[in-house]
Design an enzyme around this catalytic site. Sequence first.
Site, PDB file in Angstrom:
ATOM      1  N   TYR A  27      -4.656   4.794  10.825  1.00 33.95           N
ATOM      2  CA  TYR A  27      -3.661   4.867   9.760  1.00 33.95           C
ATOM      3  C   TYR A  27      -2.230   5.090  10.243  1.00 33.95           C
ATOM      4  O   TYR A  27      -1.305   5.024   9.441  1.00 33.95           O
ATOM      5  CB  TYR A  27      -4.032   5.976   8.768  1.00 33.95           C
ATOM      6  CG  TYR A  27      -5.370   5.741   8.128  1.00 33.95           C
ATOM      7  CD1 TYR A  27      -5.559   4.709   7.220  1.00 33.95           C
ATOM      8  CD2 TYR A  27      -6.467   6.542   8.442  1.00 33.95           C
ATOM      9  CE1 TYR A  27      -6.786   4.478   6.634  1.00 33.95           C
ATOM     10  CE2 TYR A  27      -7.698   6.323   7.858  1.00 33.95           C
ATOM     11  CZ  TYR A  27      -7.859   5.291   6.959  1.00 33.95           C
ATOM     12  OH  TYR A  27      -9.075   5.063   6.386  1.00 33.95           O
ATOM     13  N   HIS A  63      -4.751  -1.492   0.814  1.00 35.47           N
ATOM     14  CA  HIS A  63      -5.376  -0.697   1.880  1.00 35.47           C
ATOM     15  C   HIS A  63      -4.493  -0.764   3.118  1.00 35.47           C
ATOM     16  O   HIS A  63      -4.030  -1.845   3.493  1.00 35.47           O
ATOM     17  CB  HIS A  63      -6.781  -1.211   2.203  1.00 35.47           C
ATOM     18  CG  HIS A  63      -7.699  -1.120   1.033  1.00 35.47           C
ATOM     19  ND1 HIS A  63      -8.276   0.063   0.649  1.00 35.47           N
ATOM     20  CD2 HIS A  63      -8.096  -2.058   0.140  1.00 35.47           C
ATOM     21  CE1 HIS A  63      -9.003  -0.150  -0.433  1.00 35.47           C
ATOM     22  NE2 HIS A  63      -8.903  -1.427  -0.766  1.00 35.47           N
TER      23      HIS A  63
END
Length: 149
Positions: free
Chosen positions: A24, A101
């Site tokens: 991430y 996402h």
Amino acid sequence: MTRTIFVLNGPNLNLLGEREPAIYGSTTLADIRDNCFAKADSLGFAIEFRQTNFEGELVESVHLARKEACGIIINPAGYTFTSIALLDALKTFDPPKIELHISNVHAREEIYHKSLVSRVATAIMIGFGPRGYELAIEAMAGMVGAAKA
């Protein structure tokens, strides 16, 4: 017509910048929030930015968006693959919905490959990292503008 875009974030996204930085990155949710506000402002839109770790609260945000939003950008996180309640709530929202996402979920474990939310999403942004939020706002502005024409 309202010029507010709801940006909704599901569980564990409050840990961005700390959680699995190899996947991430180091950008925090606060950084993403600030970038969303700046991008939306430059396009003449307002943002309602929310994050919750609770499924019912995310569903309630979709319900509120029905009255206050011209579009929803949603990163449902873990609820992407498990929440029939969220899917049903999103079905009640007619304006554009973008599923977002940060990572490319299709390059990850198989459990992340089957989204319930994709069934009702107008469009999907996957794998653009934190920048995906800004790209989604640009896309939403275009979709809302196209809907007006």
